[in-house]
Design an enzyme around this catalytic site. Structure first.
Site, PDB file in Angstrom:
ATOM      1  N   HIS A  68     -29.733 -59.101  -6.257  1.00 46.22           N
ATOM      2  CA  HIS A  68     -31.087 -59.141  -5.686  1.00 46.22           C
ATOM      3  C   HIS A  68     -31.770 -57.760  -5.812  1.00 46.22           C
ATOM      4  O   HIS A  68     -32.875 -57.645  -6.335  1.00 46.22           O
ATOM      5  CB  HIS A  68     -30.965 -59.569  -4.218  1.00 46.22           C
ATOM      6  CG  HIS A  68     -32.240 -59.570  -3.437  1.00 46.22           C
ATOM      7  ND1 HIS A  68     -32.852 -60.718  -3.020  1.00 46.22           N
ATOM      8  CD2 HIS A  68     -33.015 -58.548  -2.971  1.00 46.22           C
ATOM      9  CE1 HIS A  68     -33.950 -60.422  -2.346  1.00 46.22           C
ATOM     10  NE2 HIS A  68     -34.072 -59.106  -2.294  1.00 46.22           N
ATOM     11  N   GLU A  69     -31.068 -56.718  -5.380  1.00 45.67           N
ATOM     12  CA  GLU A  69     -31.650 -55.370  -5.416  1.00 45.67           C
ATOM     13  C   GLU A  69     -31.836 -54.895  -6.858  1.00 45.67           C
ATOM     14  O   GLU A  69     -32.771 -54.173  -7.185  1.00 45.67           O
ATOM     15  CB  GLU A  69     -30.768 -54.360  -4.655  1.00 45.67           C
ATOM     16  CG  GLU A  69     -30.528 -54.693  -3.198  1.00 45.67           C
ATOM     17  CD  GLU A  69     -31.810 -54.864  -2.391  1.00 45.67           C
ATOM     18  OE1 GLU A  69     -32.843 -54.276  -2.787  1.00 45.67           O
ATOM     19  OE2 GLU A  69     -31.792 -55.586  -1.385  1.00 45.67           O
ATOM     20  N   HIS A  72     -35.059 -56.175  -8.218  1.00 48.79           N
ATOM     21  CA  HIS A  72     -36.158 -55.321  -7.737  1.00 48.79           C
ATOM     22  C   HIS A  72     -36.257 -54.060  -8.612  1.00 48.79           C
ATOM     23  O   HIS A  72     -37.328 -53.682  -9.071  1.00 48.79           O
ATOM     24  CB  HIS A  72     -35.882 -54.830  -6.308  1.00 48.79           C
ATOM     25  CG  HIS A  72     -36.173 -55.814  -5.228  1.00 48.79           C
ATOM     26  ND1 HIS A  72     -37.360 -56.477  -5.119  1.00 48.79           N
ATOM     27  CD2 HIS A  72     -35.427 -56.222  -4.168  1.00 48.79           C
ATOM     28  CE1 HIS A  72     -37.325 -57.254  -4.037  1.00 48.79           C
ATOM     29  NE2 HIS A  72     -36.159 -57.127  -3.457  1.00 48.79           N
ATOM     30  N   ASP A 167     -39.361 -58.243   1.755  1.00 48.47           N
ATOM     31  CA  ASP A 167     -40.049 -58.583   0.497  1.00 48.47           C
ATOM     32  C   ASP A 167     -41.325 -59.383   0.735  1.00 48.47           C
ATOM     33  O   ASP A 167     -42.363 -59.124   0.129  1.00 48.47           O
ATOM     34  CB  ASP A 167     -39.118 -59.408  -0.408  1.00 48.47           C
ATOM     35  CG  ASP A 167     -37.910 -58.593  -0.851  1.00 48.47           C
ATOM     36  OD1 ASP A 167     -37.994 -57.351  -0.802  1.00 48.47           O
ATOM     37  OD2 ASP A 167     -36.900 -59.203  -1.230  1.00 48.47           O
TER      38      ASP A 167
HETATM   39 ZN   LIG Z   1     -35.525 -57.838  -1.627  1.00 48.61          ZN
END
Ligand SMILES: [Zn+2]
Length: 388
Positions: A68-69, A72, A167
């Site tokens: 997930h990170e 980003h 987010d």
């Molecule tokens: Zn996030």
């Protein structure tokens, strides 16, 4: 933010680290899966199997958060946002940015990349689960796959709550920012929602705790507190930055500076300068030429007996990027230099000439005044620096 982190590995140029608080989360997740979720949803296995499933679930959480990170970070890099790296900590993970996004568009895509990646990962785990069911993979394997699918759905869902700095809050901010062209207003709305959501989780935590769910209640309370603080802090930081950005340092600079000759003894310096003017730094000059500066730090390195026998020239620090700044720099540059070095007073230097001194105190006073006059905002919490 993270003081006890352990770098693990580098991936596509990003350093992935774990803060020691992450282990608390890992242990809690393993324990609650082995003792609660897995025995309930996949009955009929031994205690040892459940512990192994718990460990696999915690590892899966680790991988899911990094993925997930990472998404980003990759999108941020596309928009030329410098990333410091990815750190896992007690409440999940964070892709640390060196600076905030410069446009609503870059913020939108950077923020939405996280939840989208979690939904994709959930899809992969559910597909594997379906394949595993069809191929009759061992029950514990299928159980963990199912759990990881749901975990990623929850990660995506929780992060989509429009509460800055989650987010969803960043997505909301970017939409508002785009619509009205006012970053400060957009941040105010989304961080207020962030604070409200934080408070909601804290109340939920208290109710759960009273209802007998001690660990879950405490957990909600702590996450709520974290979100509430983070949302308020990011708004304050934005206010500080917008008040100071582009302000030339000549606005805060004091040109009439008390300087110290290099030939005097430290005892003289302490008595007739530090105790008299109460500054923490004095420029050292000789015949109008700047030789460097002397701060309380250098004096503390001496024993009191050495004060009489040591000269200022013996301990003075030469001018460097840490204690001197060009008159062309703006207030944001000086604030970040103060933050980085811990020096709350800087010399303004051009070539070999001392033009003046700027101090954190003067800058903060100016900023408070400007915000009060122009935006009607009152700063209640200071930026992340301590007046030293
Ligand atoms: Zn996030």
């Amino acid at each position: 933010m993270f003081e006890r982190r352990i770098p693990l590995f580098r991936l596509f140029g990003f350093t992935v680290s774990i803060d020691v608080t992450w282990f608390v989360l890992a242990v809690l997740i393993t324990w609650s899966l082995a003792k609660g979720a897995f025995p309930h949803y996949c009955p009929g296995f031994s205690n040892t199997t459940y512990w192994w499933m718990g460990v696999a679930g915690a590892l899966g959480l680790f991988v899911s958060i990094i993925f997930h990170e990472f998404c980003h970070s990759l999108v941020a890099r596309q928009f030329n946002l410098p990333m410091k790296g990815i750190t896992l900590f007690i409440f999940g993970g964070v892709a640390e940015m060196s600076k905030e996004p410069e446009s609503a568009k870059s913020e939108f895509f950077m923020a939405i990349a996280g939840p989208i990646s979690s939904v994709i990962l959930a899809g992969i785990f559910f597909l594997l689960y379906t394949a595993g069911k069809a191929a009759s993979w061992p029950g514990p394997v299928n159980g963990v796959l199912m759990y990881l699918g749901w975990l990623n759905i929850i990660l995506a869902g929780f992060n989509m709550v429009p509460a800055f700095p989650l987010d969803g809050g960043r997505i909301l901010r970017s939409i508002l920012w785009h619509a009205k062209g006012d970053l400060r207003w957009a941040t105010r709305i989304s961080s207020r929602l962030g604070a409200a959501f934080g408070l909601f989780l804290m109340i939920l935590g208290v109710i759960s705790f009273i209802g007998g769910n001690f660990i879950g209640g405490l957990w909600f309370f702590l996450i709520g507190m974290f979100i509430k603080n983070a949302s308020q802090m990011s708004y304050t930081q934005l206010l500080v930055k917008s008040a100071l950005m582009g302000e030339p340092i000549s606005r805060f600079m004091v040109a009439e500076v008390v300087t110290v000759p290099p030939s005097i003894a430290v005892s003289d310096l302490v008595e007739n300068y530090f105790y008299k003017y109460h500054y923490k730094m004095f420029p050292v000059t000789e015949d109008g030429m700047l030789k460097g500066c002397v701060t309380t730090k250098q004096i503390k390195e001496l024993s009191k007996e050495q004060w009489a026998t040591t000269k200022v020239s013996d301990i003075a620090q030469p001018c460097s990027e840490g204690n001197a700044i060009s008159p062309k720099a703006d207030a944001v540059n000086s604030l970040s230099l103060m933050n980085r070095t811990g020096n709350s007073r800087l010399m303004v230097v051009e070539g070999n000439r001392l033009l003046g001194v700027i101090s954190l105190k003067d800058m903060l006073r100016f900023m408070a005044l400007k915000l009060d006059l122009e935006a009607g905002e009152r700063i209640t919490t200071g930026p992340d620096i301590s007046e030293g």
